[in-house]
Design a protein around this motif. Structure first.
Motif, PDB file in Angstrom:
ATOM      1  N   SER A 132      21.665 -17.158  46.633  1.00 19.38           N
ATOM      2  CA  SER A 132      22.541 -16.166  47.262  1.00 19.38           C
ATOM      3  C   SER A 132      23.854 -16.113  46.509  1.00 19.38           C
ATOM      4  N   PHE A 133      24.214 -14.904  46.090  1.00 17.55           N
ATOM      5  CA  PHE A 133      25.510 -14.642  45.478  1.00 17.55           C
ATOM      6  C   PHE A 133      26.243 -13.670  46.405  1.00 17.55           C
ATOM      7  N   ASN A 134      27.380 -14.062  46.931  1.00 16.63           N
ATOM      8  CA  ASN A 134      28.118 -13.154  47.804  1.00 16.63           C
ATOM      9  C   ASN A 134      29.594 -13.158  47.436  1.00 16.63           C
ATOM     10  N   GLY A 135      30.230 -12.018  47.672  1.00  9.88           N
ATOM     11  CA  GLY A 135      31.634 -11.887  47.320  1.00  9.88           C
ATOM     12  C   GLY A 135      32.356 -10.897  48.212  1.00  9.88           C
ATOM     13  N   LYS A 136      33.653 -11.093  48.329  1.00  8.78           N
ATOM     14  CA  LYS A 136      34.513 -10.188  49.096  1.00  8.78           C
ATOM     15  C   LYS A 136      35.823 -10.028  48.346  1.00  8.78           C
ATOM     16  N   LEU A 137      36.298  -8.791  48.264  1.00  8.52           N
ATOM     17  CA  LEU A 137      37.552  -8.483  47.587  1.00  8.52           C
ATOM     18  C   LEU A 137      38.321  -7.484  48.450  1.00  8.52           C
ATOM     19  N   GLY A 138      39.590  -7.775  48.722  1.00  8.02           N
ATOM     20  CA  GLY A 138      40.352  -6.888  49.598  1.00  8.02           C
ATOM     21  C   GLY A 138      41.828  -6.866  49.285  1.00  8.02           C
ATOM     22  N   MET A 139      42.485  -5.865  49.835  1.00 10.26           N
ATOM     23  CA  MET A 139      43.925  -5.730  49.645  1.00 10.26           C
ATOM     24  C   MET A 139      44.537  -5.069  50.869  1.00 10.26           C
ATOM     25  N   ASP A 140      45.691  -5.556  51.293  1.00  8.90           N
ATOM     26  CA  ASP A 140      46.498  -4.932  52.342  1.00  8.90           C
ATOM     27  C   ASP A 140      47.790  -4.431  51.708  1.00  8.90           C
TER      28      ASP A 140
ATOM     29  N   GLY B 172      44.671  -0.949  54.510  1.00  5.42           N
ATOM     30  CA  GLY B 172      43.851  -2.003  53.937  1.00  5.42           C
ATOM     31  C   GLY B 172      42.516  -1.501  53.443  1.00  5.42           C
ATOM     32  N   VAL B 173      41.955  -2.213  52.472  1.00  2.00           N
ATOM     33  CA  VAL B 173      40.621  -1.906  51.966  1.00  2.00           C
ATOM     34  C   VAL B 173      39.908  -3.221  51.678  1.00  2.00           C
ATOM     35  N   VAL B 174      38.626  -3.286  52.014  1.00  2.00           N
ATOM     36  CA  VAL B 174      37.801  -4.470  51.780  1.00  2.00           C
ATOM     37  C   VAL B 174      36.477  -4.019  51.166  1.00  2.00           C
ATOM     38  N   VAL B 175      36.070  -4.689  50.094  1.00  2.00           N
ATOM     39  CA  VAL B 175      34.774  -4.439  49.463  1.00  2.00           C
ATOM     40  C   VAL B 175      34.005  -5.758  49.461  1.00  2.00           C
ATOM     41  N   ASN B 176      32.767  -5.729  49.919  1.00  4.28           N
ATOM     42  CA  ASN B 176      31.977  -6.960  49.929  1.00  4.28           C
ATOM     43  C   ASN B 176      30.514  -6.653  49.650  1.00  4.28           C
ATOM     44  N   GLY B 177      29.774  -7.690  49.330  1.00  4.32           N
ATOM     45  CA  GLY B 177      28.356  -7.508  49.062  1.00  4.32           C
ATOM     46  C   GLY B 177      27.677  -8.825  48.772  1.00  4.32           C
ATOM     47  N   PHE B 178      26.345  -8.775  48.670  1.00  2.61           N
ATOM     48  CA  PHE B 178      25.586  -9.967  48.302  1.00  2.61           C
ATOM     49  C   PHE B 178      24.329  -9.566  47.556  1.00  2.61           C
ATOM     50  N   TYR B 179      23.812 -10.531  46.829  1.00  2.00           N
ATOM     51  CA  TYR B 179      22.542 -10.373  46.119  1.00  2.00           C
ATOM     52  C   TYR B 179      21.738 -11.635  46.367  1.00  2.00           C
ATOM     53  N   ASN B 180      20.586 -11.482  47.038  1.00  2.00           N
ATOM     54  CA  ASN B 180      19.783 -12.633  47.449  1.00  2.00           C
ATOM     55  C   ASN B 180      18.359 -12.509  46.902  1.00  2.00           C
ATOM     56  N   PRO B 181      18.081 -13.046  45.747  1.00  2.00           N
ATOM     57  CA  PRO B 181      16.689 -13.100  45.269  1.00  2.00           C
ATOM     58  C   PRO B 181      15.994 -14.350  45.809  1.00  2.00           C
ATOM     59  N   GLY B 182      14.693 -14.283  45.957  1.00  2.00           N
ATOM     60  CA  GLY B 182      13.974 -15.456  46.455  1.00  2.00           C
ATOM     61  C   GLY B 182      12.473 -15.266  46.420  1.00  2.00           C
ATOM     62  N   THR B 183      11.761 -16.352  46.647  1.00  2.00           N
ATOM     63  CA  THR B 183      10.304 -16.311  46.700  1.00  2.00           C
ATOM     64  C   THR B 183       9.813 -17.009  47.966  1.00  2.00           C
TER      65      THR B 183
ATOM     66  N   PHE C 246      43.251 -10.642  48.557  1.00  2.00           N
ATOM     67  CA  PHE C 246      42.411 -11.767  48.963  1.00  2.00           C
ATOM     68  C   PHE C 246      41.003 -11.587  48.418  1.00  2.00           C
ATOM     69  N   THR C 247      40.360 -12.709  48.162  1.00  2.00           N
ATOM     70  CA  THR C 247      38.996 -12.675  47.659  1.00  2.00           C
ATOM     71  C   THR C 247      38.270 -13.960  48.046  1.00  2.00           C
ATOM     72  N   SER C 248      36.964 -13.888  48.115  1.00  2.00           N
ATOM     73  CA  SER C 248      36.122 -15.069  48.333  1.00  2.00           C
ATOM     74  C   SER C 248      34.810 -14.872  47.597  1.00  2.00           C
ATOM     75  N   LEU C 249      34.301 -15.958  47.029  1.00  2.00           N
ATOM     76  CA  LEU C 249      33.040 -15.953  46.301  1.00  2.00           C
ATOM     77  C   LEU C 249      32.189 -17.104  46.798  1.00  2.00           C
ATOM     78  N   GLY C 250      30.890 -16.893  46.875  1.00  2.00           N
ATOM     79  CA  GLY C 250      30.003 -17.944  47.334  1.00  2.00           C
ATOM     80  C   GLY C 250      28.684 -17.946  46.589  1.00  2.00           C
ATOM     81  N   TYR C 251      28.125 -19.127  46.421  1.00  2.00           N
ATOM     82  CA  TYR C 251      26.805 -19.262  45.794  1.00  2.00           C
ATOM     83  C   TYR C 251      26.066 -20.400  46.472  1.00  2.00           C
ATOM     84  N   ASN C 252      24.801 -20.182  46.751  1.00  2.00           N
ATOM     85  CA  ASN C 252      23.979 -21.298  47.208  1.00  2.00           C
ATOM     86  C   ASN C 252      22.570 -21.175  46.666  1.00  2.00           C
ATOM     87  N   ASN C 253      21.941 -22.308  46.508  1.00  2.00           N
ATOM     88  CA  ASN C 253      20.578 -22.400  46.010  1.00  2.00           C
ATOM     89  C   ASN C 253      19.828 -23.329  46.956  1.00  2.00           C
TER      90      ASN C 253
END
Length: 818
Positions: free
Chosen positions: A315-323, A333-344, A271-278
Motif C-alpha cells: 500500500s502506497f498512500n499520500g496526502k497533500l494539502g494547503m490552508d 483550503g485544498v486537500v489532495v489524497n490517494g492510494f495505490y494498493n497492488p496485491g495477490t 501539510f503532507t503525509s506519506l505511508g507505505y506498508n507491505n
C-alpha cells in the motif's frame, strides 16, 4: 425536495445577516502568568461551553498577559489557556447572565514544562479512552500495543467494536457502521473497507471517535452509528513532523512506514503525509455443510471444505494539502489524497463430498489466484468564514473521489473420485473484473449562536455516485480461450442523495441542556444491467429526527438521554443481479429488489464523577439487510445473497470506567451486555433467533520513571448472534513496552499481540434446510518493533484545519475484490 433546498438556502442567507443585537452581550477578562509569576505573552486563550466543551471564542494574551472576550452570549463557560513550554491551565466554571454580564476571572498560573519546545519535542500524555457527551474517543498512541498495527487492528480492540471473520464491523452488537476518515466518509464497504483499513498504518492515526447516535448534522446512514478515524495533524507555526518505521513478525513479516510534515508561516499552512506498508497474511478456513432436502428434511450429502488462503499486498498512500488564511475571518483550503494498493490472493481448497453416512464420494481440488490493483484519487476544496466573535460561521466543502479497481481472477477445478482418480476434465475460468467509481459531493453548514447560550445550525448537501462494472469471463476449452457470455456481466449504477438539516441547542436552566434536530434525505437511484437488460429505479424521501437531553444533577452525577432514527442503504454491488463465482460450489448473487433498512435508537446514560459511565440502549430495526444462503442439493451448490428478511430488536447495558489507579498505573474497563432478537422469514420459513452476548475490554497503562512505559490489554467476546450466524466466544491478550530516547524526541516500542493465540473465530448457521459450520484461523499473533522520531520548530497554533464534507456514499463501495 427541491423546494426544501431552496427554502433552506434562503433561510441560511437571511440568517447570515441577523443583527448582533440578538445576542445579549457579556464580557470576560483575566490574566495569565507562568510558575515564576511572570506574565506570558501570546498565550492562546480558548472560551468553551461548560456543557459540551464546544469552542465559542479564541484570543491571544497581550504583553501583560491580559486577555478579554467581548459580546459573550449568556451561558456557562470555562476558559482554557495554552502556551509553548507550559502545561494547560483551566478556569473554574463561571456564568455570564443578565445579572452578571461582566466576569473577571482569577489569575491563572501555567506550570512550565521541564524543557522548552526548542530543546525537546514535548508530547502530552493523553488517556487511552476519553468519554464525551456524544462520543467515545480512543487516543491511538496512548496504547503501546498499537505500534506496527493497522487501523483495522486498532478498531478491533476499541470499546464496543467487534470484527467478524470477513472484516465486517459491528458496534455494540449491531452491524451497519459508517466509517469516516478525518470527517469524510471512506465510501467503502464490506471486503473493500476491510482491505483499506488493513492498509492504513496505526502510525498515521491520532484518534478514533465512536458515535452511537450522531446528531442531525451527520448523515443519517449507519444503523449502529459512525466511527471517525482522525489522522495526525499539527497545530503550530513553523515546521513539525514525524518519521515512523515498524517491523512485525507473525508467520510472515510485515513492514509499516510513515512520514508526516506540517509547515505554517504567515497566511499559509502546508501539510503532507506519506505511508507505505507491505503485508503478507495467511488464513485457514474450514467449512462444513449438510445438504438437506427441504420437504423431508433428510440429509442428502455432506460437504467438507478446507481452504488455505495466502495474501500478499502493498500500500502506497499520500496526502497533500494547503490552508490559506485570507484574513482573520476567512480561510480557504485544498486537500489532495490517494492510494495505490497492488496485491495477490491465493486460495487452495480441498472439497470432499460424502453421502449421508459420511462415506467419501468425490473430491475437488480448487485453486484460485487473484491479482488485484486498486487505485484511489480524491480532492477536497473547503471554505470557512467567521462573521463575528460570537462564533457565527459559514463553512463549505466540495469533494471529488475516484476509485479504480482491476481484478484478474483465475479459477481452476480438478475432479477426483474417492480413490483419487480423475473423473472429468479440469475446468478453468478466467475473469477480468474492473470497476470504476466516480463520486461528487458538496455541502454547506451554517452556525449561529443565539441569546442565553442557545445555538442554531443548518446545512444542505448533495452527492452524485456512478459505478461502472464490466466483468468479463472466459472459459478454457482444450487450451483455447473462449468468451463465456453466460457468466460475463456489465452493470451500471447511479445514485443522487440530497439532504438538509436543522439543529437547535440551548440550556434550559442551570442543570438541563437540550439539542434537537431533524434531517431530510431524498434518494434517487437507478441500476442497469446492460448484459441482460434488467433495470430498476428507486426514489424515496425520509425524515430523520434526533433529540438529546442532559441533566446535571450535581458535580458528581449527570444523565443523558438521546434518540435518533437512522438508515442503512444497500451497498452498490449488492444490487447487481448477476452471479459472482467464489469457487466451484459457492456463488454470490446481488439483489436489485433490496430496500434500505431503518432503525430507531434510544440511549440513557449516567456518568459518576466523570470516570464511570453506564448506558442503557434499545434499538429496533426493520427490513434488515442480511446474507442468506440457498442450496442446490443435487449439485452441492450454495448461493449467497443479500435480502430484506427480518426485523431485529436489541436492548443492552454498557459500563465504562477509567482513570488513574496509582501514580504509575492507569486503566480502562469496558463491559457491554446485550440481547439480540432476530425474527423473519427466510426461504419461505419463519426463523427466530435470540441470544444474549457480552463484550469485555480492558487496558492497563504503566509508567516506570520518566522514559519507560508498558501496557497490558485485551478483549473477550462471548458467544452470540451475528445476523443468522451463531458465533462462538473468542478474544485476545496484548502486551508491550516503550522507551523514550534522544531527549524525548524519539521512542522505541516493542509489543506482542494475541499472546495466547486465542483469536480464532468459529460459528454455525442453522435454519430451514441450511446446516453449516465454519472455523477460521489467521495470522493474529505477532511481535512488533517500532521506532518513531519527532521534530519541530515553532510555536503552538490552535487554528484547526477544515476537513472535507462528503457523506455516507463511500462506505457502500465494493470493487469486486473477494
Amino acid at each position: 425536495m427541491r423546494k426544501i433546498l431552496i427554502l433552506l438556502t434562503i433561510t441560511l442567507s437571511s440568517l447570515s445577516f441577523v443583527s448582533q443585537a440578538q445576542v445579549n452581550s457579556g464580557k470576560v477578562t483575566g490574566t495569565v502568568i507562568d510558575g515564576n509569576t511572570k506574565t506570558i505573552e501570546s498565550a492562546t486563550i480558548t472560551l468553551v461551553r461548560a456543557s459540551d466543551s464546544s469552542v465559542v471564542k479564541m484570543s491571544v494574551a497581550n504583553k501583560t498577559g491580559s486577555y478579554e472576550f467581548d459580546a459573550v452570549p449568556e451561558g456557562r463557560y470555562i476558559v482554557i489557556i495554552s502556551a509553548v513550554g507550559h502545561n494547560k491551565g483551566y478556569s473554574g466554571t463561571f456564568e455570564v447572565s443578565a445579572s452578571n454580564p461582566s466576569v473577571a476571572l482569577k489569575t491563572i498560573e501555567l506550570v512550565p514544562k521541564a524543557k522548552s519546545l526548542g530543546e525537546v519535542t514535548v508530547t502530552a500524555k493523553k488517556p487511552l479512552i476519553e468519554q464525551k457527551l456524544d462520543r467515545t474517543i480512543v487516543n491511538v498512541e496512548a496504547a503501546v500495543t498499537n505500534v506496527g498495527t493497522s487501523a483495522m487492528e486498532v478498531l478491533e480492540k476499541s470499546p464496543g467494536i467487534s470484527i467478524d471473520k470477513d472484516g465486517n464491523i459491528s458496534l455494540k452488537g449491531k452491524q451497519g457502521v459508517q466509517v469516516y476518515v478525518d470527517g469524510r466518509p471512506t465510501y467503502l464497504s464490506g471486503t473493500d473497507l476491510a482491505n483499506y483499513l488493513r492498509s492504513l498504518s496505526s502510525n498515521q492515526l491520532d484518534q478514533i471517535e465512536i458515535m452511537t447516535n450522531p446528531p442531525a448534522k451527520y448523515e443519517a446512514a449507519g444503523n449502529s452509528g459512525i466511527i471517525n478515524i482522525k489522522t495526525k495533524k499539527t497545530k503550530q507555526f513553523g515546521y513539525s513532523g514525524s518519521i515512523s518505521s515498524t517491523w512485525s513478525q507473525g508467520r510472515y513479516a510485515k513492514i509499516n512506514e510513515s512520514f508526516n510534515f506540517n509547515y505554517r508561516k504567515n497566511k499559509v499552512n502546508f501539510f503532507t503525509s506519506l505511508g507505505y506498508n507491505n503485508r503478507k497474511n495467511f488464513q485457514d478456513l474450514n467449512i462444513q455443510r449438510s445438504f438437506i432436502e427441504s420437504t423431508t428434511k433428510e440429509v442428502k450429502s455432506h460437504f467438507d471444505q478446507e481452504s488455505k488462503i495466502r495474501e500478499s499486498s502493498e500500500s502506497f498512500n499520500g496526502k497533500l494539502g494547503m490552508d490559506y488564511f485570507a484574513s482573520k475571518k476567512t480561510t480557504f483550503g485544498v486537500v489532495v489524497n490517494g492510494f495505490y494498493n497492488p496485491g495477490t490472493f491465493r486460495n487452495r481448497s480441498d472439497v470432499m463430498i460424502g453421502d449421508p453416512d459420511y462415506v467419501l464420494l468425490s473430491r475437488t481440488i480448487a485453486t484460485t489466484f487473484n491479482e488485484r490493483k486498486w487505485k484511489n484519487f480524491g480532492t477536497n476544496f473547503n471554505f470557512r468564514h467567521v462573521f463575528d466573535s460570537t462564533g457565527r460561521e459559514l463553512t463549505a466543502d466540495v469533494d471529488y473521489l475516484s476509485y479504480n479497481s482491476n481484478n484478474l481472477q483465475d479459477l481452476v477445478n480438478a475432479y477426483y473420485n474417492a480413490n483419487g482418480i480423475p473423473t472429468e476434465k479440469t475446468d478453468t475460468l478466467l475473469g477480468k473484473l474492473p470497476q470504476d467509481i466516480k463520486i461528487y459531493s458538496s455541502k454547506m453548514d451554517y452556525t449561529h449562536p443565539l441569546k442565553k447560550g442557545a445555538k442554531f445550525e443548518a446545512g444542505i448537501k448533495t452527492s452524485f455516485v456512478k459505478t461502472d462494472n464490466n466483468a468479463v469471463y472466459d472459459s478454457v476449452n482444450y487450451g483455447a480461450r473462449v468468451r463465456d457470455l453466460g457468466r460475463s456481466n456489465y452493470f451500471i449504477y447511479k445514485e443522487n442523495v440530497n439532504a438538509a438539516y436543522v439543529n437547535y441547542s440551548r440550556p434550559f436552566g442551570k442543570k438541563i441542556t437540550g439539542q434537537f434536530g431533524v434531517r431530510v434525505e431524498n434518494t434517487n437511484a437507478e441500476g442497469n444491467q446492460v448484459t441482460t437488460g434488467v433495470k430498476f429505479k428507486r426514489n424515496y424521501t425520509q425524515v430523520f429526527p434526533t433529540a438529546f437531553l442532559q441533566y446535571t444533577a450535581n458535580e458528581k452525577n449527570s444523565f443523558v438521554i438521546n434518540y435518533g432514527r437512522r438508515i442503512e442503504r444497500p451497498d452498490y454491488e449488492d444490487m447487481n443481479p448477476f452471479i459472482l463465482f467464489l469457487d466451484r460450489y459457492t456463488f454470490q448473487q446481488g439483489n436489485p429488489n433490496l430496500q434500505p433498512q431503518f432503525s430507531h435508537n434510544v440511549e440513557l446514560s449516567h456518568t459518576y464523577k466523570g470516570f464511570l459511565t453506564t448506558t442503557l440502549n434499545y434499538t429496533r430495526t426493520t427490513d434488515i439487510i442480511n446474507e442468506v444462503l440457498e442450496q442446490n442439493i443435487d449439485k452441492n451448490e450454495t448461493f449467497i445473497k443479500k435480502a430484506n428478511i427480518a426485523k431485529q430488536r436489541q436492548y443492552g447495558i454498557a459500563i465504562s470506567a477509567g482513570g488513574q489507579i496509582k501514580k504509575w498505573w492507569s486503566g480502562n474497563v469496558y463491559l457491554n451486555v446485550y440481547n439480540n432478537l432476530f425474527d423473519g422469514i427466510i426461504n419461505g420459513e419463519a426463523v427466530t433467533i435470540s441470544a444474549t452476548s457480552g463484550q469485555f475490554n480492558v487496558s492497563n497503562q504503566f509508567k516506570f520513571g520518566k522514559t519507560w512505559g508498558a501496557e497490558l490489554s485485551g478483549f473477550y467476546r462471548t458467544g452470540g448472534v451475528d445476523g443468522v450466524f451463531r458465533i462462538k466466544g473468542f478474544g485476545m491478550m496484548n502486551m508491550g513496552v516503550s522507551k523514550q530516547i534522544l531527549k524525548g524526541k524519539a521512542s522505541i516500542r516493542l509489543n506482542v499481540r494475541d499472546v495466547l493465540y486465542s483469536q480464532k473465530i468459529s460459528g454455525t448457521i442453522k435454519y430451514s434446510n441450511i446446516d453449516a459450520a465454519f472455523q477460521q484461523t489467521r495470522d493474529s499473533r505477532q511481535v512488533a518493533l517500532g521506532f518513531t522520531y519527532r521534530f519541530n520548530k515553532g510555536k503552538v497554533n490552535n487554528q484547526k484545519r477544515k476537513t472535507g464534507g462528503a457523506a455516507d456514499e463511500q462506505n457502500r463501495v465494493k470493487t469486486g475484490d473477494n
